[in-house]
Design a protein around this motif. Structure first.
Motif, PDB file in Angstrom:
ATOM      1  N   PHE A  93       0.792  -1.310  -0.056  1.00  9.85           N
ATOM      2  CA  PHE A  93       0.048  -0.058  -0.040  1.00  9.85           C
ATOM      3  C   PHE A  93       0.894   1.216   0.093  1.00  9.85           C
ATOM      4  O   PHE A  93       2.062   1.222   0.344  1.00  9.85           O
ATOM      5  N   ALA A  94       0.433   2.325  -0.492  1.00  5.56           N
ATOM      6  CA  ALA A  94       0.985   3.717  -0.503  1.00  5.56           C
ATOM      7  C   ALA A  94       0.038   4.657  -0.033  1.00  5.56           C
ATOM      8  O   ALA A  94      -1.295   4.524  -0.400  1.00  5.56           O
ATOM      9  N   PHE A  95       0.352   5.763   0.723  1.00  9.27           N
ATOM     10  CA  PHE A  95      -0.353   6.694   0.829  1.00  9.27           C
ATOM     11  C   PHE A  95      -0.545   7.892  -0.317  1.00  9.27           C
ATOM     12  O   PHE A  95       0.319   7.975  -1.010  1.00  9.27           O
ATOM     13  N   PHE A  96      -1.565   8.276  -0.306  1.00  5.23           N
ATOM     14  CA  PHE A  96      -1.613   9.507  -1.293  1.00  5.23           C
ATOM     15  C   PHE A  96      -0.879  10.617  -0.729  1.00  5.23           C
ATOM     16  O   PHE A  96      -0.925  10.877   0.295  1.00  5.23           O
ATOM     17  N   THR A  97      -0.098  11.201  -1.921  1.00  6.89           N
ATOM     18  CA  THR A  97       1.173  12.111  -1.249  1.00  6.89           C
ATOM     19  C   THR A  97       0.444  13.325  -0.366  1.00  6.89           C
ATOM     20  O   THR A  97       1.156  13.367   0.932  1.00  6.89           O
ATOM     21  N   MET A  98      -0.453  13.823  -0.458  1.00  9.65           N
ATOM     22  CA  MET A  98      -0.798  14.940   0.252  1.00  9.65           C
ATOM     23  C   MET A  98      -1.673  14.636   1.634  1.00  9.65           C
ATOM     24  O   MET A  98      -1.363  15.044   2.570  1.00  9.65           O
ATOM     25  N   VAL A  99      -2.149  13.294   1.461  1.00 11.88           N
ATOM     26  CA  VAL A  99      -2.829  12.692   2.658  1.00 11.88           C
ATOM     27  C   VAL A  99      -1.639  12.256   3.734  1.00 11.88           C
ATOM     28  O   VAL A  99      -1.695  12.760   4.845  1.00 11.88           O
ATOM     29  N   GLN A 100      -0.488  11.903   3.007  1.00  9.89           N
ATOM     30  CA  GLN A 100       0.578  11.524   3.916  1.00  9.89           C
ATOM     31  C   GLN A 100       1.093  12.812   4.623  1.00  9.89           C
ATOM     32  O   GLN A 100       1.659  12.914   5.671  1.00  9.89           O
ATOM     33  N   SER A 101       1.312  13.954   3.962  1.00 10.94           N
ATOM     34  CA  SER A 101       1.776  14.934   4.484  1.00 10.94           C
ATOM     35  C   SER A 101       1.023  15.452   5.494  1.00 10.94           C
ATOM     36  O   SER A 101       1.297  15.924   6.699  1.00 10.94           O
ATOM     37  N   ASP A 102      -0.538  15.433   5.447  1.00 12.74           N
ATOM     38  CA  ASP A 102      -1.381  15.846   6.362  1.00 12.74           C
ATOM     39  C   ASP A 102      -1.204  14.785   7.627  1.00 12.74           C
ATOM     40  O   ASP A 102      -0.994  15.268   8.888  1.00 12.74           O
ATOM     41  N   ALA A 103      -0.842  13.683   7.353  1.00 14.22           N
ATOM     42  CA  ALA A 103      -0.952  12.567   8.414  1.00 14.22           C
ATOM     43  C   ALA A 103       0.301  12.965   9.309  1.00 14.22           C
ATOM     44  O   ALA A 103       0.281  12.936  10.539  1.00 14.22           O
ATOM     45  N   LYS A 104       1.432  13.245   8.800  1.00 12.78           N
ATOM     46  CA  LYS A 104       2.759  13.479   9.576  1.00 12.78           C
ATOM     47  C   LYS A 104       2.502  14.720  10.250  1.00 12.78           C
ATOM     48  O   LYS A 104       3.019  14.975  11.587  1.00 12.78           O
ATOM     49  N   SER A 105       1.740  15.651   9.830  1.00 12.68           N
ATOM     50  CA  SER A 105       1.500  17.161  10.662  1.00 12.68           C
ATOM     51  C   SER A 105       0.349  16.979  11.683  1.00 12.68           C
ATOM     52  O   SER A 105       0.532  17.689  12.398  1.00 12.68           O
ATOM     53  N   ARG A 106      -0.104  15.591  11.597  1.00 18.36           N
ATOM     54  CA  ARG A 106      -0.945  15.424  12.909  1.00 18.36           C
ATOM     55  C   ARG A 106      -0.283  14.469  13.960  1.00 18.36           C
ATOM     56  O   ARG A 106      -0.799  14.183  15.170  1.00 18.36           O
ATOM     57  N   ILE A 107       1.143  14.095  13.930  1.00 19.55           N
ATOM     58  CA  ILE A 107       1.818  13.292  14.826  1.00 19.55           C
ATOM     59  C   ILE A 107       1.543  14.113  16.301  1.00 19.55           C
ATOM     60  O   ILE A 107       1.795  15.097  16.380  1.00 19.55           O
TER      61      ILE A 107
END
Length: 671
Positions: free
Chosen positions: A290-304
């Protein structure tokens, strides 16, 4: 959707469909297009029911049934009290009528259940943000909206940017398009931000690379879109959303996800399926990954969150990858390695299993080197490099090998491990050599040699001299190459029993192979034959190092083809080609198929030769190698009417390497 409607009618059943995709992908647009393009089939009757409020609140079943009755003209004062009575009234009023009912943004199958018609004249389309699989239990057929293709996505972005597109350099514009992953709404949002401000395109790309993409979103529309996605998740899903974004590399499987989430692989696999259904992850071309959608992954990292402990996640993931790499690397070659991770006997893994795993994971492993180094896990970072070397070198991933070893060297220096620096300088030199930078290659091998001498590491000294000999051979200085090979062998003789017997035997065999390859150029076939047979005593049919046996066979085949040898070059080249194929080394397989074709032509077996040339052509075309044109001419010489399909160098199914371009292995890996 039209075909499903026709099949349902023929079977005397209502047409039930649900369209799922992330917000903004065009679910409602598709449903309304389906209606307006087929008005007569629906009697011109369109019923729309909202299943979710604008603020995200789920609409109750009772409210939805009221919307359905209202659409049929029933006054609110006449709505029955219970849900069942409302459902019965709706179905009795609509029975026998042609209509399409659109249920927008359903949250659960329970919202839909009482609105499912029994009349075969009805069509119901449900739109959902997630893959609401429970609807299939009620015979709904799923319709998944995929991303736009790269060309369509690029055209949409250019169309939205208008004149601004011409003010952005093509490379940056391509990266901005790639950020959107073919998502129409994201393309429109990003284009609206960049329009008239071409400099923002570079900032977006840099923000994506640093994981701060949402911070550049001045409109707040991206943030709002991702807030909707995140808030719809449960607690465990939110945690997975955040932590999985930390996994290094472009994609991942359930085992790596399990390590990040501190759970077992089965539970991780279920979570990945849930996140895919929520259109947060996408399946890649490799099964089970599996892979993240690029912008979704960026958002996910910002929510750490603070309690997520970013460093701890990276530590356990990179340590796990190193532990998994060690036995796979051991299956590829009996070479010596520096590092405590390689000192214990590795659990047995077959060569095929090792190659399959590495083919799926090598990009993640390369990313782990950088992640571990930044996390100050220097021992992990440089040992990952040691374990990765053979596979990257063997399969020609030279740009990745160069980057990986450079990061690893910095980690080795930070850890103060001279033996690690010695081995990694040698490994990096092989990348320079394969890429044709002989000056940089010699410098790295010389540094490796000097370091080996300073710490008294005989294996490192011997290996560096051998590689320096290969540099000389590539420069056409055969005399210097043979001198360095002699010096390398002298180290083995000098050390004697102090060097492990398996390593000294392997080193002698490799020197025999290098000498024989150099002697073919002179050409001195008799001497080359003698040396390659020394190598074949070690790389015999039982060896695990298939590619080194195949390289020896290539030398033996050339000798047989050019001398009065009693051995058959056809059978020799055929075995070499099969061994390269088993290891997935396409460049060398192509060369072996070419040599096999030549040998078959010499024996008058043109039909067999044509098959060998065809395979060589196909491989060279996939690799976009310089030889593709000549390989094509070989095919045409035996079959002037050959149909080559697409243009040379870009056939259907062209493989793409980690740099985003077809691999050019014109400088194949050595040794």
């Amino acid at each position: 959707m039209v075909r499903h409607r026709a099949v349902s009618w023929e079977a005397g059943l209502p047409c039930l469909l649900y369209v799922h995709a992330r917000p903004g992908r065009g679910r409602w647009s598709l449903a309304t297009q389906f209606f307006y393009e087929n008005l007569q089939e629906f009697g011109g009757t369109y019923i729309e029911i909202a299943a979710r409020e604008a603020d995200g609140r789920m609409v109750s079943v009772s409210e939805m049934l009221g919307q359905a009755l209202g659409a049929l003209g029933v006054p609110g004062a006449e709505f029955p009290a219970s849900d069942k009575e409302r459902a019965d009234k709706f179905h009795s009023l609509s029975l026998g009528h042609l209509y399409l009912m659109l249920i927008r943004d359903a949250v659960s199958a329970e919202q839909v259940r009482l609105l499912i018609p029994s009349s075969p004249s009805a069509t119901v389309v449900v739109t959902t943000r997630t893959n609401l699989r429970e609807l299939m239990e009620y015979d709904f057929a799923p319709v998944s909206l995929q991303e736009l293709g790269s060309d369509d996505a690029y055209r949409l972005m250019v169309d939205r940017l208008k004149g601004t597109a011409g003010q952005i350099d093509p490379e940056t514009l391509g990266k901005v398009v790639a950020l959107c992953d073919g998502h129409p709404l994201l393309i429109r949002i990003v284009a609206a931000q960049v329009n008239g401000r071409p400099g923002l395109a570079r900032r977006l790309v840099e923000a994506a690379e640093s994981g701060d993409l949402v911070e550049v979103d001045e409109s707040g529309r991206l943030a709002a879109s991702f807030d909707q996605i995140y808030e719809a998740l449960g607690g465990a899903q939110k945690r997975a959303y955040r932590l999985l974004a930390l996994l290094p590399g472009p994609d991942f499987g359930a085992p790596a996800a399990a390590v990040a989430l501190q759970t077992d692989a089965r539970s991780a696999a279920k979570m990945l399926d849930v996140l895919e259904d929520a259109n947060i992850l996408r399946k890649t071309a490799q099964d089970g990954r599996f892979a993240f959608f690029t912008m979704v992954q960026s958002d996910a990292k910002s929510r750490i969150e603070d309690f997520d402990d970013r460093a701890a996640v990276i530590r356990r993931v990179t340590e796990w990858y190193l532990a998994e790499l060690v036995p796979r690397d051991a299956a590829l070659a009996n070479r010596w390695r520096v590092g405590s991770a390689f000192e214990q006997a590795a659990r047995p893994v077959s060569r095929t299993q090792a190659l399959d795993w590495l083919a799926a994971e090598w990009q993640a492993l390369v990313a782990c080197v950088t992640a571990a180094a930044r996390n100050e896990q220097h021992e992990v970072a440089w040992q990952l490099c040691v374990g990765l070397f053979k596979y990257l070198h063997q399969h020609g991933h030279n740009e990745a090998l160069l980057r990986c070893m450079t990061d690893g060297l910095l980690a080795a220096e930070a850890a103060g491990i001279k033996a690690a620096a010695m081995q990694l300088h040698s490994h990096r030199g092989t990348a320079h050599l394969a890429l044709g930078d002989l000056v940089a290659a010699r410098a790295d091998f010389q540094r490796s040699y000097d370091c080996a001498v300073s710490i008294g590491h005989a294996l490192g000294e011997q290996s560096a001299l051998e590689w320096l000999g290969k540099v000389a051979a590539r420069e056409g200085d055969s005399v210097e190459a043979q001198r360095l090979y002699d010096a390398s062998e002298a180290v083995i003789r000098r050390v004697g029993v102090a060097m492990p017997a398996d390593q000294s035997s392997r080193a002698i065999a490799l020197l025999g192979l290098q000498r024989s390859r150099d002697l073919l150029v002179r050409p001195e076939y008799a001497t080359a034959d003698r040396w390659v047979r020394v190598a074949l005593q070690y790389f015999d049919p039982s060896t695990s190092e298939l590619e080194n046996r195949a390289k020896c066979l290539m030398v033996l085949g050339v000798v047989a083809a050019n001398t009065a040898s009693t051995e058959d070059p056809v059978s020799i080249f055929a075995e070499a080609a099969e061994l390269f194929a088993r290891d997935g080394i396409q460049r060398f397989e192509a060369e072996a198929r070419w040599a096999l074709g030549d040998a078959l032509v010499a024996q008058g077996k043109d039909a067999d030769a044509l098959r060998a040339y065809w395979r060589a052509y196909e491989l060279f075309a996939v690799l976009r190698a310089d030889e593709v044109g000549e390989a094509r001419r070989r095919v045409e010489s035996l079959d002037p009417a050959a149909d080559f399909g697409d243009a040379d160098g870009d056939p259907p199914g062209t493989q793409v390497d980690d740099e985003g371009e077809g691999e050019d292995r014109s400088a194949p890996p050595e040794g």
